[in-house]
Design a protein around this motif. Structure first.
Motif, PDB file in Angstrom:
ATOM      1  N   ASP A 172      -0.356  18.725   6.501  1.00 27.26           N
ATOM      2  CA  ASP A 172      -0.117  18.650   7.826  1.00 27.26           C
ATOM      3  C   ASP A 172      -1.653  18.660   8.816  1.00 27.26           C
ATOM      4  N   VAL A 173      -2.063  17.543   9.006  1.00 35.78           N
ATOM      5  CA  VAL A 173      -3.511  17.204   9.366  1.00 35.78           C
ATOM      6  C   VAL A 173      -3.383  17.065  11.038  1.00 35.78           C
ATOM      7  N   ASP A 174      -2.111  16.566  11.583  1.00 32.80           N
ATOM      8  CA  ASP A 174      -1.951  16.304  12.966  1.00 32.80           C
ATOM      9  C   ASP A 174      -0.725  16.625  13.238  1.00 32.80           C
ATOM     10  N   ASP A 175      -0.474  16.214  14.528  1.00 34.66           N
ATOM     11  CA  ASP A 175       1.450  16.225  14.968  1.00 34.66           C
ATOM     12  C   ASP A 175       1.838  15.047  14.295  1.00 34.66           C
ATOM     13  N   ASP A 176       3.005  15.338  13.543  1.00 34.57           N
ATOM     14  CA  ASP A 176       3.729  14.469  12.769  1.00 34.57           C
ATOM     15  C   ASP A 176       2.795  13.685  11.915  1.00 34.57           C
ATOM     16  N   VAL A 177       1.656  14.053  11.435  1.00 32.32           N
ATOM     17  CA  VAL A 177       1.028  13.376  10.222  1.00 32.32           C
ATOM     18  C   VAL A 177       0.777  14.316   9.224  1.00 32.32           C
ATOM     19  N   LYS A 178       1.499  13.678   7.827  1.00 28.99           N
ATOM     20  CA  LYS A 178       1.247  14.435   6.654  1.00 28.99           C
ATOM     21  C   LYS A 178       0.488  13.476   5.771  1.00 28.99           C
ATOM     22  N   LEU A 179      -0.445  13.939   5.178  1.00 23.14           N
ATOM     23  CA  LEU A 179      -1.154  13.325   4.122  1.00 23.14           C
ATOM     24  C   LEU A 179      -0.893  13.642   2.652  1.00 23.14           C
ATOM     25  N   HIS A 180      -0.482  12.973   1.852  1.00 20.40           N
ATOM     26  CA  HIS A 180      -0.188  12.969   0.454  1.00 20.40           C
ATOM     27  C   HIS A 180      -1.154  13.149  -0.432  1.00 20.40           C
ATOM     28  N   GLY A 181      -1.213  14.117  -1.222  1.00 19.84           N
ATOM     29  CA  GLY A 181      -2.307  14.268  -2.399  1.00 19.84           C
ATOM     30  C   GLY A 181      -1.669  14.948  -3.744  1.00 19.84           C
ATOM     31  N   VAL A 182      -2.460  14.710  -4.734  1.00 24.32           N
ATOM     32  CA  VAL A 182      -2.086  15.271  -5.965  1.00 24.32           C
ATOM     33  C   VAL A 182      -3.129  15.774  -6.779  1.00 24.32           C
ATOM     34  N   LEU A 183      -3.086  16.893  -7.561  1.00 22.68           N
ATOM     35  CA  LEU A 183      -4.052  17.475  -8.598  1.00 22.68           C
ATOM     36  C   LEU A 183      -3.366  17.172  -9.800  1.00 22.68           C
ATOM     37  N   PHE A 184      -4.178  16.354 -10.487  1.00 24.18           N
ATOM     38  CA  PHE A 184      -3.844  16.210 -12.051  1.00 24.18           C
ATOM     39  C   PHE A 184      -4.394  17.296 -12.834  1.00 24.18           C
TER      40      PHE A 184
ATOM     41  N   ARG B 165      -4.665   8.058   5.788  1.00 26.86           N
ATOM     42  CA  ARG B 165      -3.596   7.717   6.806  1.00 26.86           C
ATOM     43  C   ARG B 165      -3.114   6.227   6.475  1.00 26.86           C
ATOM     44  N   ASN B 166      -1.771   6.354   6.685  1.00 24.23           N
ATOM     45  CA  ASN B 166      -0.903   4.729   6.720  1.00 24.23           C
ATOM     46  C   ASN B 166      -1.145   4.140   5.313  1.00 24.23           C
ATOM     47  N   PHE B 167      -1.260   4.841   4.293  1.00 21.72           N
ATOM     48  CA  PHE B 167      -1.546   4.452   2.886  1.00 21.72           C
ATOM     49  C   PHE B 167      -0.648   5.222   1.812  1.00 21.72           C
ATOM     50  N   GLY B 168      -0.222   4.597   0.785  1.00 22.11           N
ATOM     51  CA  GLY B 168       0.453   5.429  -0.063  1.00 22.11           C
ATOM     52  C   GLY B 168       1.722   6.103   0.718  1.00 22.11           C
TER      53      GLY B 168
ATOM     54  N   SER C 184       1.147   8.676   2.563  1.00 18.67           N
ATOM     55  CA  SER C 184       0.817   9.504   3.906  1.00 18.67           C
ATOM     56  C   SER C 184       1.028   8.411   5.076  1.00 18.67           C
ATOM     57  N   ASN C 185       1.487   9.048   6.225  1.00 18.27           N
ATOM     58  CA  ASN C 185       1.461   8.425   7.306  1.00 18.27           C
ATOM     59  C   ASN C 185       0.516   8.534   8.560  1.00 18.27           C
ATOM     60  N   GLY C 186       0.703   8.367   9.641  1.00 17.76           N
ATOM     61  CA  GLY C 186      -0.339   8.296  10.699  1.00 17.76           C
ATOM     62  C   GLY C 186      -1.433   6.959  10.786  1.00 17.76           C
ATOM     63  N   ASP C 187      -1.949   7.111  11.940  1.00 21.40           N
ATOM     64  CA  ASP C 187      -2.949   5.820  12.051  1.00 21.40           C
ATOM     65  C   ASP C 187      -4.169   6.097  11.770  1.00 21.40           C
TER      66      ASP C 187
ATOM     67  N   THR D 236       0.630  -1.242   0.065  1.00 20.87           N
ATOM     68  CA  THR D 236      -0.003  -0.079  -0.044  1.00 20.87           C
ATOM     69  C   THR D 236       0.879   1.240  -0.034  1.00 20.87           C
ATOM     70  N   ASP D 237       2.316   1.192   0.040  1.00 24.36           N
ATOM     71  CA  ASP D 237       2.949   2.259  -0.218  1.00 24.36           C
ATOM     72  C   ASP D 237       3.954   1.851  -1.291  1.00 24.36           C
ATOM     73  N   TYR D 238       4.787   3.044  -1.555  1.00 25.82           N
ATOM     74  CA  TYR D 238       5.705   2.919  -2.615  1.00 25.82           C
ATOM     75  C   TYR D 238       6.884   3.969  -2.331  1.00 25.82           C
ATOM     76  N   ALA D 239       8.067   3.904  -2.887  1.00 27.74           N
ATOM     77  CA  ALA D 239       9.202   4.607  -2.480  1.00 27.74           C
ATOM     78  C   ALA D 239       9.030   6.240  -3.081  1.00 27.74           C
TER      79      ALA D 239
END
Length: 249
Positions: free
Chosen positions: A21-33, A78-81, A83-86, A4-7
């Motif tokens: 930045d959605v929470d302490d030490d949590v970053k979510l990844h997104g892309v606008l195509f 979170r925790n996918f691709g 993105s980190n976090g719980d 579920t993740d990639y380099a």
């Protein structure tokens, strides 16, 4: 990697990458195509199906829409691709989704143009929630291969689901914080629900159950014959046409 993740994020498509930045030490990844050579006609906020991170075949499904001038945004929970976090708290996942939606619609190349929401499979639960919470901000909703509620799909997979691999879905099933069949009742915007009669992952009956609860004045049901959430490939012209009709109203 766990599947579920990639380099590294890579694409040949025109795009802009974001980290929220959605929470302490949590970053979510997104892309606008973005479309290559024509001005954007509107933005589609896409909630993808389970396992469809931004380096999956998802990019291929965007190409027909990009050709017609739509730009498409998608983020990884979170925790996918990348993105980190719980991801074990369903209300946190809801908060994340609405925060990111509110941030994206403020972008210079998004504001003052039509915004649509597109949800597929699991993503349909998030899409219907987002649409019901921000209905005044959007022009329409498209759902494909979506289930009526997490308890309903939980019953379908009760004997087959390996919860060790899907721990994050447990609170959603238990709390039912994303009841599509309830959220759909609140909508007065143009809505299309499509579902394949031969869908082997989310039973057709669960899609029909959503439609049964919907406002028929603004909602249509579209029967297709395809594999699970593959309508964009098998019915490309009509599928893209549904989005075009929504921004023209």
């Amino acid at each position: 990697m766990n599947g579920t993740d990639y380099a590294e994020f890579r694409t040949d498509l025109n795009h802009e990458e974001f980290y929220f930045d959605v929470d302490d030490d949590v970053k979510l990844h997104g892309v606008l195509f973005k479309p290559d050579s024509i001005a954007s006609v509107g933005t589609i906020f896409h909630y993808s199906g389970k396992g469809m991170h931004l380096m999956s075949s998802i990019q291929e499904s965007y190409k027909p829409l990009l050709k017609k001038g739509f730009q498409i945004f998608c983020f990884e929970r979170r925790n996918f691709g990348k993105s980190n976090g719980d991801a074990t708290n369903s209300l946190t996942l809801k908060k994340d989704a609405l925060f990111i939606f509110d941030e994206i619609i403020k972008l210079d190349n998004v504001v003052n143009k039509p915004i649509l929401i597109w949800g597929q499979s699991l993503g349909g639960a998030f899409a219907s929630m987002n649409a019901s919470e921000r209905q005044e901000k959007i022009k329409g909703l498209v759902l494909e291969g979506t289930f009526s509620s997490f308890p309903d799909i939980g019953k379908v997979y009760a004997n087959a689901l390996n919860l060790e691999n899907f721990k994050w879905i447990v609170p959603l099933i238990m709390n039912n914080d994303f009841p599509t069949e309830e959220n759909i009742k609140k909508l007065t915007i143009p809505t299309v629900i499509l579902h394949s009669k031969s869908d082997k992952q989310v039973p057709y009956e669960l899609g029909k159950k959503i439609f049964e609860k919907a406002n028929k004045n603004n909602t249509r049901f579209w029967d297709i014959d395809s594999k699970h959430i593959m309508g964009i490939y098998d019915y490309e012209e009509k599928y893209v046409g549904e989005f075009i009709k929504m921004i023209e109203k």
